[in-house]
Design an enzyme around this catalytic site. Structure first.
Site, PDB file in Angstrom:
ATOM      1  N   LEU A 101     -15.665 -12.499   2.389  1.00  0.00           N
ATOM      2  CA  LEU A 101     -15.400 -13.827   1.850  1.00  0.00           C
ATOM      3  C   LEU A 101     -14.085 -13.713   1.097  1.00  0.00           C
ATOM      4  O   LEU A 101     -13.895 -12.760   0.328  1.00  0.00           O
ATOM      5  CB  LEU A 101     -16.513 -14.271   0.888  1.00  0.00           C
ATOM      6  CG  LEU A 101     -17.903 -14.516   1.481  1.00  0.00           C
ATOM      7  CD1 LEU A 101     -18.887 -14.907   0.380  1.00  0.00           C
ATOM      8  CD2 LEU A 101     -17.861 -15.596   2.548  1.00  0.00           C
ATOM      9  N   ASP A 102     -13.169 -14.658   1.307  1.00  0.00           N
ATOM     10  CA  ASP A 102     -11.887 -14.535   0.630  1.00  0.00           C
ATOM     11  C   ASP A 102     -12.048 -14.735  -0.880  1.00  0.00           C
ATOM     12  O   ASP A 102     -13.097 -15.156  -1.361  1.00  0.00           O
ATOM     13  CB  ASP A 102     -10.846 -15.496   1.228  1.00  0.00           C
ATOM     14  CG  ASP A 102     -11.182 -16.957   1.025  1.00  0.00           C
ATOM     15  OD1 ASP A 102     -11.394 -17.366  -0.134  1.00  0.00           O
ATOM     16  OD2 ASP A 102     -11.220 -17.705   2.022  1.00  0.00           O
ATOM     17  N   ARG A 103     -11.011 -14.429  -1.600  1.00  0.00           N
ATOM     18  CA  ARG A 103     -11.050 -14.424  -3.063  1.00  0.00           C
ATOM     19  C   ARG A 103     -11.510 -15.771  -3.644  1.00  0.00           C
ATOM     20  O   ARG A 103     -12.211 -15.815  -4.666  1.00  0.00           O
ATOM     21  CB  ARG A 103      -9.658 -14.068  -3.600  1.00  0.00           C
ATOM     22  CG  ARG A 103      -9.566 -13.901  -5.108  1.00  0.00           C
ATOM     23  CD  ARG A 103      -8.125 -13.564  -5.512  1.00  0.00           C
ATOM     24  NE  ARG A 103      -8.036 -13.351  -6.935  1.00  0.00           N
ATOM     25  CZ  ARG A 103      -8.260 -12.178  -7.529  1.00  0.00           C
ATOM     26  NH1 ARG A 103      -8.606 -11.131  -6.808  1.00  0.00           N
ATOM     27  NH2 ARG A 103      -8.144 -12.051  -8.833  1.00  0.00           N
TER      28      ARG A 103
END
Length: 237
Positions: A101-103
């Site tokens: 999951l991206d930041r």
């Protein structure tokens, strides 16, 4: 496997450090009796500083990842391993994220040290659906659901169209989107392709496994039934 190696592989320290823990009497059995490095004990009977030994290799955990945390072992900011006991980072085999999951995306993240399980979850053949809830910067224009379901939408720099995805409209700027693949920043890029911007993104389920009230930043080990439950709800490509 010798107890020194077992405990070291679980991240409690190097073999030298774990050997010292034995000499200091910090490794005991269920009754509190001091164990020695060459003793034979069931995993469930071993205690370190009075606490149960961490689960044996083959674990899978679920984490409710907050925004601002990176799915990486090292980063200039916070990483997902900072949300777990420090020794989990040193487990052998390594504890890895199942996809990323991206930041700026929060929600359900799986982590495992079982390579076969990891690949089974992410394999397109497993058809494990991922469900996201998104808040958009602009109102929906009305044709998004049909376009996402068509299986014809192309993203910039991609060579093949996206698999059909299901869009549930919650209100003019709130949606729930079910994907059956995991391309880079896929949800954000899908809406960007239609001239919109995702302001907030949260993953609420993976296959048949949902967050089920797990608080932001919290985690727990999954049981065998929960792991198999991931594959209980499989979408159609």
């Amino acid at each position: 496997m010798k107890l020194v190696r077992l405990i070291a592989n679980l991240g409690y320290g190097s073999r030298k450090q774990v050997a010292l823990m034995f000499r200091e009497g910090r490794i005991t059995d269920l009754a509190g009796d001091v164990l020695y490095a060459d003793d034979q004990r069931d995993h469930a009977d071993i205690r370190v500083d009075g606490e149960p030994l961490d689960p044996a290799p083959g674990i899978c955990l679920m984490l409710n990842k907050p925004t601002g945390v990176t799915c990486s072992t090292r980063d200039v900011g916070r990483v997902v391993y900072d949300l777990l006991p420090a020794r989990f980072r040193a487990r052998d085999p390594v504890l890895s994220t199942v996809g990323r999951l991206d930041r700026d995306t929060s929600g359900l993240l799986l982590m495992t040290d079982d390579g076969a399980l990891l690949h089974r979850i992410i394999s397109p053949k497993s058809r494990v659906a991922k469900v996201y809830q998104a808040r958009l910067a602009a109102d929906l224009r009305g044709d998004e659901a049909a376009l996402f379901a068509s299986g014809t939408l192309m993203l910039e720099a991609e060579k093949t169209p996206l698999l059909p995805a299901e869009l549930e409209v919650l209100d003019a700027r709130q949606v729930r989107l079910t994907l059956h693949e995991g391309r880079y920043h896929q949800v954000r890029r899908m809406f960007a392709a239609l001239g919109n911007h995702v302001e907030a993104l949260h993953r609420i389920s993976v296959g048949g496994l949902a967050l089920a009230g797990l608080e932001h930043g919290c985690w727990r080990i999954l049981g065998c039934r929960e792991i198999e439950g991931i594959f209980a709800t499989q979408g159609s490509p």
